[in-house]
Design a protein around this motif. Structure first.
Motif, PDB file in Angstrom:
ATOM      1  N   TYR A  75       0.840  -1.201   0.000  1.00 34.76           N
ATOM      2  CA  TYR A  75       0.000   0.000   0.000  1.00 34.76           C
ATOM      3  C   TYR A  75       0.877   1.253   0.000  1.00 34.76           C
ATOM      4  O   TYR A  75       0.589   2.223  -0.704  1.00 34.76           O
ATOM      5  CB  TYR A  75      -0.936   0.029   1.207  1.00 34.76           C
ATOM      6  CG  TYR A  75      -2.051  -0.983   1.178  1.00 34.76           C
ATOM      7  CD1 TYR A  75      -2.729  -1.300  -0.002  1.00 34.76           C
ATOM      8  CD2 TYR A  75      -2.457  -1.630   2.342  1.00 34.76           C
ATOM      9  CE1 TYR A  75      -3.757  -2.224  -0.019  1.00 34.76           C
ATOM     10  CE2 TYR A  75      -3.488  -2.557   2.337  1.00 34.76           C
ATOM     11  CZ  TYR A  75      -4.141  -2.846   1.156  1.00 34.76           C
ATOM     12  OH  TYR A  75      -5.167  -3.760   1.153  1.00 34.76           O
ATOM     13  N   THR A  76       1.954   1.225   0.780  1.00 34.53           N
ATOM     14  CA  THR A  76       2.869   2.366   0.839  1.00 34.53           C
ATOM     15  C   THR A  76       3.514   2.614  -0.520  1.00 34.53           C
ATOM     16  O   THR A  76       3.583   3.757  -0.993  1.00 34.53           O
ATOM     17  CB  THR A  76       3.951   2.130   1.913  1.00 34.53           C
ATOM     18  OG1 THR A  76       3.297   1.953   3.184  1.00 34.53           O
ATOM     19  CG2 THR A  76       4.908   3.295   2.003  1.00 34.53           C
ATOM     20  N   MET A  79       0.884   4.112  -2.788  1.00 34.90           N
ATOM     21  CA  MET A  79       0.616   5.529  -2.539  1.00 34.90           C
ATOM     22  C   MET A  79       1.696   6.392  -3.186  1.00 34.90           C
ATOM     23  O   MET A  79       1.399   7.435  -3.772  1.00 34.90           O
ATOM     24  CB  MET A  79       0.498   5.806  -1.050  1.00 34.90           C
ATOM     25  CG  MET A  79      -0.812   5.310  -0.448  1.00 34.90           C
ATOM     26  SD  MET A  79      -1.047   5.787   1.280  1.00 34.90           S
ATOM     27  CE  MET A  79       0.035   4.620   2.112  1.00 34.90           C
ATOM     28  N   ARG A  83       0.988   9.030  -6.136  1.00 34.63           N
ATOM     29  CA  ARG A  83       1.387  10.423  -5.988  1.00 34.63           C
ATOM     30  C   ARG A  83       2.192  10.863  -7.216  1.00 34.63           C
ATOM     31  O   ARG A  83       1.947  11.937  -7.768  1.00 34.63           O
ATOM     32  CB  ARG A  83       2.208  10.618  -4.714  1.00 34.63           C
ATOM     33  CG  ARG A  83       2.521  12.087  -4.439  1.00 34.63           C
ATOM     34  CD  ARG A  83       3.303  12.316  -3.156  1.00 34.63           C
ATOM     35  NE  ARG A  83       2.488  11.982  -1.991  1.00 34.63           N
ATOM     36  CZ  ARG A  83       2.835  11.058  -1.080  1.00 34.63           C
ATOM     37  NH1 ARG A  83       3.970  10.401  -1.186  1.00 34.63           N
ATOM     38  NH2 ARG A  83       2.068  10.822  -0.044  1.00 34.63           N
ATOM     39  N   TYR A  91      -4.678   7.198  -4.819  1.00 37.94           N
ATOM     40  CA  TYR A  91      -3.977   7.489  -3.572  1.00 37.94           C
ATOM     41  C   TYR A  91      -4.935   7.380  -2.393  1.00 37.94           C
ATOM     42  O   TYR A  91      -4.618   6.758  -1.371  1.00 37.94           O
ATOM     43  CB  TYR A  91      -3.339   8.883  -3.613  1.00 37.94           C
ATOM     44  CG  TYR A  91      -2.557   9.199  -2.369  1.00 37.94           C
ATOM     45  CD1 TYR A  91      -1.205   8.888  -2.294  1.00 37.94           C
ATOM     46  CD2 TYR A  91      -3.160   9.777  -1.259  1.00 37.94           C
ATOM     47  CE1 TYR A  91      -0.479   9.141  -1.140  1.00 37.94           C
ATOM     48  CE2 TYR A  91      -2.449  10.038  -0.105  1.00 37.94           C
ATOM     49  CZ  TYR A  91      -1.105   9.723  -0.052  1.00 37.94           C
ATOM     50  OH  TYR A  91      -0.401   9.973   1.101  1.00 37.94           O
ATOM     51  N   GLN A  95      -4.650   4.766   0.634  1.00 37.54           N
ATOM     52  CA  GLN A  95      -4.498   5.294   1.991  1.00 37.54           C
ATOM     53  C   GLN A  95      -5.576   4.728   2.910  1.00 37.54           C
ATOM     54  O   GLN A  95      -5.297   4.332   4.036  1.00 37.54           O
ATOM     55  CB  GLN A  95      -4.549   6.814   1.986  1.00 37.54           C
ATOM     56  CG  GLN A  95      -4.308   7.441   3.343  1.00 37.54           C
ATOM     57  CD  GLN A  95      -4.298   8.944   3.287  1.00 37.54           C
ATOM     58  OE1 GLN A  95      -4.988   9.558   2.486  1.00 37.54           O
ATOM     59  NE2 GLN A  95      -3.497   9.553   4.151  1.00 37.54           N
ATOM     60  N   TYR A  98      -4.726   1.173   3.656  1.00 37.24           N
ATOM     61  CA  TYR A  98      -3.605   1.156   4.591  1.00 37.24           C
ATOM     62  C   TYR A  98      -4.103   1.365   6.013  1.00 37.24           C
ATOM     63  O   TYR A  98      -3.704   0.657   6.940  1.00 37.24           O
ATOM     64  CB  TYR A  98      -2.602   2.252   4.197  1.00 37.24           C
ATOM     65  CG  TYR A  98      -1.384   2.316   5.086  1.00 37.24           C
ATOM     66  CD1 TYR A  98      -0.212   1.658   4.719  1.00 37.24           C
ATOM     67  CD2 TYR A  98      -1.384   3.060   6.267  1.00 37.24           C
ATOM     68  CE1 TYR A  98       0.920   1.723   5.518  1.00 37.24           C
ATOM     69  CE2 TYR A  98      -0.265   3.114   7.073  1.00 37.24           C
ATOM     70  CZ  TYR A  98       0.878   2.449   6.704  1.00 37.24           C
ATOM     71  OH  TYR A  98       1.994   2.505   7.503  1.00 37.24           O
ATOM     72  N   GLU A  99      -4.964   2.353   6.188  1.00 39.01           N
ATOM     73  CA  GLU A  99      -5.464   2.703   7.529  1.00 39.01           C
ATOM     74  C   GLU A  99      -6.383   1.628   8.096  1.00 39.01           C
ATOM     75  O   GLU A  99      -6.546   1.538   9.313  1.00 39.01           O
ATOM     76  CB  GLU A  99      -6.187   4.051   7.477  1.00 39.01           C
ATOM     77  CG  GLU A  99      -5.231   5.207   7.216  1.00 39.01           C
ATOM     78  CD  GLU A  99      -5.913   6.518   6.950  1.00 39.01           C
ATOM     79  OE1 GLU A  99      -7.179   6.570   6.916  1.00 39.01           O
ATOM     80  OE2 GLU A  99      -5.188   7.520   6.757  1.00 39.01           O
TER      81      GLU A  99
END
Length: 103
Positions: A75-76, A79, A83, A91, A95, A98-99
């Motif tokens: 996921y990182t 992102m 971006r 994105y 995000q 991810y959260e």
């Protein structure tokens, strides 16, 4: 002819078609062929890190396979790729995924 077989036929003509490879990975996920789906997503992203759509699906697959830490890594990476591509929608989805990961 089933979808997987049809996609394989199309890939014979264009083996590096990321849309088809991504679609095949999704079909593999539907029928429980998770390792094959994972391999396809990882191949796509190692060769074409700007293919943003595959990050989300690979992350979700890894979560389902009980690998949340690895899902967070993807996921990182996704992102960062989103971006760079200026894809705010992707994105935001990455995000949010991810959260939501339960470690």
């Amino acid at each position: 002819m089933d979808r997987i077989e049809r996609i394989h036929q199309l890939l014979e003509k264009t083996p590096k078609d990321n849309f088809l490879r991504h679609a095949l990975a999704l079909e593999y996920m539907k029928v429980g062929r998770e390792q094959e789906a994972r391999g396809l997503f990882e191949n796509i992203l190692s060769e074409f890190p700007d293919y943003v759509g595959s990050y989300y699906h690979l992350g979700k697959l890894l979560e389902r396979m009980g690998q949340p830490a690895l899902a967070l890594e993807w996921y990182t990476k996704g992102m960062a790729a989103a971006r760079l591509a200026g894809d705010k929608h992707a994105y935001g989805e990455l995000q949010a995924a991810y959260e939501d990961v339960d470690e």
